[in-house]
Design a protein around this motif. Structure first.
Motif, PDB file in Angstrom:
ATOM      1  N   THR A  58       0.846  -1.201   0.000  1.00 31.89           N
ATOM      2  CA  THR A  58       0.000   0.000   0.000  1.00 31.89           C
ATOM      3  C   THR A  58       0.878   1.246   0.000  1.00 31.89           C
ATOM      4  N   LEU A  59       1.902   1.217   0.809  1.00 28.52           N
ATOM      5  CA  LEU A  59       2.801   2.358   0.914  1.00 28.52           C
ATOM      6  C   LEU A  59       3.606   2.547  -0.374  1.00 28.52           C
ATOM      7  N   THR A  62       1.682   4.454  -2.868  1.00 29.65           N
ATOM      8  CA  THR A  62       1.654   5.902  -2.644  1.00 29.65           C
ATOM      9  C   THR A  62       2.944   6.530  -3.164  1.00 29.65           C
ATOM     10  N   GLN A  63       4.051   5.791  -3.009  1.00 27.21           N
ATOM     11  CA  GLN A  63       5.336   6.336  -3.448  1.00 27.21           C
ATOM     12  C   GLN A  63       5.433   6.345  -4.975  1.00 27.21           C
ATOM     13  N   ASN A 189       3.910   2.696  10.014  1.00 22.21           N
ATOM     14  CA  ASN A 189       2.673   2.731   9.230  1.00 22.21           C
ATOM     15  C   ASN A 189       1.505   2.315  10.122  1.00 22.21           C
ATOM     16  N   THR A 224       3.185   7.162   8.886  1.00 25.07           N
ATOM     17  CA  THR A 224       2.314   7.150   7.702  1.00 25.07           C
ATOM     18  C   THR A 224       1.002   6.420   7.976  1.00 25.07           C
ATOM     19  N   ALA A 226      -0.827   4.547   5.204  1.00 25.64           N
ATOM     20  CA  ALA A 226      -0.748   4.256   3.766  1.00 25.64           C
ATOM     21  C   ALA A 226      -2.120   4.251   3.104  1.00 25.64           C
ATOM     22  N   GLY A 229      -2.997   7.856   2.676  1.00 21.26           N
ATOM     23  CA  GLY A 229      -1.942   8.623   2.028  1.00 21.26           C
ATOM     24  C   GLY A 229      -1.270   9.621   2.963  1.00 21.26           C
ATOM     25  N   SER A 232       2.709  10.279   3.248  1.00 18.40           N
ATOM     26  CA  SER A 232       3.384   9.757   2.056  1.00 18.40           C
ATOM     27  C   SER A 232       4.332  10.769   1.428  1.00 18.40           C
ATOM     28  N   GLU A 233       3.876  12.023   1.387  1.00 19.76           N
ATOM     29  CA  GLU A 233       4.725  13.087   0.813  1.00 19.76           C
ATOM     30  C   GLU A 233       6.003  13.217   1.625  1.00 19.76           C
ATOM     31  N   LEU A 235       7.428  10.967   3.421  1.00 19.30           N
ATOM     32  CA  LEU A 235       8.285   9.808   3.184  1.00 19.30           C
ATOM     33  C   LEU A 235       9.072   9.983   1.877  1.00 19.30           C
TER      34      LEU A 235
END
Ligand SMILES: Nc1nc2c(ncn2[C@@H]2O[C@H](COP(=O)(O)OP(=O)(O)OP(=O)(O)O)[C@@H](O)[C@H]2O)c(=O)[nH]1
Ligand SMILES: [Mg+2]
Length: 311
Positions: A58-59, A62-63, A189, A224, A226, A229, A232-233, A235
């Motif tokens: 999931t993370l 987002t990346q 997370n 985070t 995930a 979101g 996420s930015e 990270l």
């Protein structure tokens, strides 16, 4: 056009075929990879490790989104867990990642870890090389485990991320210092859950115990969620900061040299293993039987094999 040239042009089919060939240890694939090697070393390699279900996929999604917004091209290597019970999770990964199917600048490949011939780490690094040769700017590697798994992901990546989740506060105490040192960025997370602050505090204590030189990277902690979101930015920012740190400080050279050494060792190991695979079975069995009955020693069995290989 030669298949390796198609890979250099970013051809997805040629790349997928090559990675399958690497998984199956096909001589043609090894040769093709060999001619691609001079075209690798450009991509930034990011490792994402964490316990099953920690939220790695999931993370990672987002990346991918954030890097795509920055016009970076992305490669993803997902290492399937070995556990036979994880079939559902693996399928889930494929479905979740499908939304990128139409974006030609995102290339996703999962490596099935069952029945691999010739070393998990070696196949992973070679799949990374293929994506690197394709011209991907950043390559994300998802691996189950927290440093003690089959693959020590930090050894093949430039930036390594360890994902933790609330509720594992006690586990932190049991983690060996080596694991903490293996990650450049720690992600907590599922920060929407109880226990986030406890975990962060525990982690800060653990990390605080390690002294850092002024020009050394101090591992960061990012919170985070995930699924929404959130975080996420931040990270992605930390990842790019770490990349900048590596390229500007010269640490990248050191890491890549260590990796080159590992790759050389893996290549030697793999060639020894495949030599044994190709050996006359009857002769091999006889050596083993002689060893078991103490008629010869392991060292003299080795000498016989080496003499044989000289013929
Ligand atoms: N509450 C909460 N759930 C989350 C969060 N992030 C992920 N999840 C959920 O956690 C579950 C596992 O997420 P994945 O992304 O598949 O985790 P993974 O680490 O890739 O799992 P494996 O690949 O099976 O090891 C899914 O049901 C996600 O929806 C979060 O921030 N908060
Ligand atoms: Mg996953």
């Amino acid at each position: 056009m030669k298949p390796e040239n198609r890979v250099l042009e970013g051809d997805v089919l040629a790349a997928a075929r090559l990675i399958s060939g690497i998984e199956n240890n096909l001589p043609g694939a090894i040769k093709e990879l060999d001619s691609l090697y001079p075209h690798t070393g450009r991509a930034h390699i990011l490792g994402i490790a964490g316990a099953p279900g920690a939220g790695k996929s999931t993370l990672l999604n987002t990346q991918i989104n954030i890097f795509r917004q920055k016009a970076m091209t992305v490669g993803v290597v997902a290492i399937d867990p070995t556990s036979p019970f994880s079939g559902g999770a693996v399928l889930g990964d494929r479905i979740r990642m499908q939304s990128y199917g139409v974006d030609k600048d995102v290339f996703i490949r999962s490596l099935a870890s069952r029945g691999w011939k010739g070393g998990l780490s070696r196949i992973t690094i070679n799949a990374i090389h293929v994506m690197d040769a394709m011209g991907k700017d950043i390559i994300l590697v998802e691996a189950v485990g927290s440093g003690q798994g089959e693959i020590d992901i930090a050894r093949v990546t430039d930036t390594s991320i360890l994902i933790l989740t609330p509720g594992m506060g006690d586990e932190i105490q049991m983690m060996k210092a080596g694991i903490l040192e293996a990650a450049d960025i720690f992600v907590i997370n599922k920060a929407d859950r109880d226990g986030t602050e406890n975990l962060r505090a525990g982690l800060e204590v653990m990390l605080g115990m390690k002294a850092h030189l002024p020009d050394e990277w101090k591992p960061r902690i990012v919170l985070t969620e995930a699924i929404s979101g959130r975080g996420s930015e931040q990270l992605a920012e930390e990842i790019l900061k770490h990349r900048e740190f590596l390229t500007s400080g010269g640490d990248l050279e050191k890491r890549r040299k260590e990796r080159a050494e590992l790759e050389l060792i893996w290549a030697v190991e793999s060639s020894v293993k495949s030599y044994i695979d190709r050996m006359d079975r009857d002769y091999f069995e006889k050596l083993v039987a002689d060893l078991a009955h103490r008629r010869i020693s392991p060292q003299s069995a080795l000498s016989r094999i080496i003499n044989l290989s000289k013929d």
